[in-house]
Design an enzyme around this catalytic site. Structure first.
Site, mmCIF file in Angstrom:
data_model
loop_
_atom_site.group_PDB
_atom_site.id
_atom_site.type_symbol
_atom_site.label_atom_id
_atom_site.label_comp_id
_atom_site.label_asym_id
_atom_site.label_seq_id
_atom_site.Cartn_x
_atom_site.Cartn_y
_atom_site.Cartn_z
ATOM 1 C CG HIS A 107 -7.652 -9.996 -5.501
ATOM 2 N ND1 HIS A 107 -8.906 -8.969 -5.960
ATOM 3 C CD2 HIS A 107 -6.800 -9.012 -4.696
ATOM 4 C CE1 HIS A 107 -8.700 -8.859 -4.974
ATOM 5 N NE2 HIS A 107 -7.514 -8.549 -4.388
ATOM 6 C CE LYS A 156 -3.701 -2.267 0.453
ATOM 7 N NZ LYS A 156 -5.034 -2.874 -0.120
#
Length: 468
Positions: A285, A166
């Site tokens: 994902h 992130k």
């Protein structure tokens, strides 16, 4: 002889067959059907069977050119959904001849392609599928599976640790690689591209792949452990996706990644085949899944998307956490996890499993717990998911007050403490907090992490719950 009889006929006359005995080779589907007012459940169930197999809205003369009895889907059982008004569980059997071998794309186009917009239904949800062993054997499945992955990574006896880098968008390739290096050096097994990190103007894919490979090799040299970063190969075309996977293989990294729902099952299956042929692990994902699976009365459950992924191919897939910020009720999540990892799963309605499923040695998929989890969750995660899992802490690593590497150290120490306590026979559910506190005494990094996140909880009721 009677000629062709034109006109509209009730579906239930042809497609509702309660006396039908299912075959071992049938694909069985359990639907949650909400008929429009005035439509009887038998008609609604038969309509689902018809519209997802051989039927159309009127009789057609070409019906006489084939054997409908051989090819039609059949609604063979209907029961009311407990605790719900005007909802029914309808079971449909499809003959195997209706499906192309080795194609999840074709399986879904048939079973859920058209019928969900059907006017006679207010809502429709595909709850579960029983894939027959004869059909499973036409798929390669996961590129490698759980045991081969452990052997490749030389990591045994504990869950694996990951971290999503992130901020997910905006970092340059070099700074991104630096964040990867810090996490891997601190003790994580994997770091991860976020699902929407593909190849944007601020960070083109090739630059990211190179800097991440550098981070992997540097951290491996320092720690003596095998490391990986999920390099997201998802792209706008299949050709571009394969180009990225080939480059990852040339760099010698262990794992790539794909967004299987936005990328599509055809692309995913191609990538899974390439990964097996070239020794790459494949992380999956599930971006976009909640669009399909979150509503309780319409769409399809993640259980079905999960089975489809095991057929199409992936070595890891995100599975909810039970304890973090994203949806996932405990019983449902554990039902998902078994369907991913085990070779044989018994029918168990208390966990949302409608059919007994035999995977006939198709490799297993490692569930990934990710989303809003931190060190205090570690005992619960270790107990719920067991060793064959990846526990992924994004903010729970990068949010550490001292930085990425200490954040990684805190997670690794917490995990090792929980695994040791479990192996000593301690009860992680009852003693979890005490185990983490004890470990803090010999890890200042863990103590600092525990201080930051001591009170955080994400307390909302799950939307997709089991029928009681």
């Amino acid at each position: 002889s009677v000629g062709f009889k034109a006109g509209v006929k009730e579906y239930k006359l042809t497609y509702y067959t309660p006396e039908y005995e299912t075959k071992d080779t049938d694909i069985l589907a359990a639907f949650r059907v909400t008929p429009q007012p005035g439509v009887p459940p038998e008609e609604a169930g038969x309509a689902v069977a018809a519209e997802s197999s051989t039927g159309t809205w009127t009789t057609v003369w070409t019906d006489g050119l084939t054997s409908l009895d051989r090819y039609k889907g059949r609604c063979y059982h209907i029961e009311p959904v407990p605790g719900e008004k005007d909802q029914y569980x309808x079971y449909v059997a499809y003959p195997l001849d209706l499906f192309e071998e080795g194609s999840v794309t074709n399986m879904f186009t048939s079973i859920v392609g058209n019928v969900f917009g059907f006017k006679a239904l207010r809502a429709l949800r595909l709850e579960d599928l029983r894939i027959p062993t004869a059909y499973i054997k036409t798929f390669q499945g996961p590129p490698h599976g759980i045991q081969v992955e452990r052997d490749k990574l030389n990591k045994y006896g504990r869950p694996l640790l990951g971290c999503t880098i992130k901020p997910k968008l905006g970092l340059s390739a070099k700074n991104y690689g630096r964040a990867v290096y810090e996490c891997l050096r601190g003790g994580l097994d994997f770091t991860k591209d976020d699902e929407n990190v593909n190849s944007q103007p601020f960070m083109r894919w090739r630059d990211r792949f190179l800097f991440c490979a550098e981070a992997i090799y540097k951290s491996q040299a320092e720690t003596g452990e095998i490391k990986g970063h999920y390099l997201n190969a998802t792209a706008g075309t299949c050709e571009e996706m394969m180009k990225r996977a080939v480059f990852a293989r040339e760099l010698g990294v262990p794992i790539v990644m794909h967004d299987y729902l936005t990328g599509g099952f055809t692309a995913n299956t191609s990538l899974a085949h390439y990964c097996r042929d070239n020794g790459l692990l494949l992380h999956i994902h599930r971006a976009m899944h909640a669009v399909i699976d979150r509503q309780k009365n319409h769409g399809m459950t993640f259980r079905v998307l999960r089975k489809a992924l095991r057929l199409s191919g992936g070595d890891h897939i995100h599975a909810g956490t039970v304890v973090g910020k994203l949806e996932g009720e405990r019983d449902i999540t554990l039902g998902f996890v078994d369907l991913l990892r085990d070779d044989f799963v018994e029918k168990d309605r208390s966990r949302g499993i409608y059919f007994t499923q035999d995977w006939v040695s198709l490799p297993g998929v490692i569930p990934v717990a990710s989303g809003g989890i931190h060190v205090w969750h570690m005992p619960a995660l270790t107990e719920i998911f067991g060793d064959d899992s990846v526990l992924q802490f994004g903010g729970g690593t990068l949010g550490h007050p001292w930085g990425n590497a200490p954040g990684a150290v805190a997670n690794r120490v917490a995990l090792e403490a929980c695994v040791l306590a479990r192996n000593e026979g301690r009860d992680l559910a009852a003693e979890g907090n005490a185990i983490i506190r004890e470990a803090c005494k010999w890890s200042p990094e863990l103590a600092a992490a525990c201080e930051v996140w001591k009170e955080i909880k994400f307390e909302f009721k799950a939307v997709d719950t089991l029928d009681k």
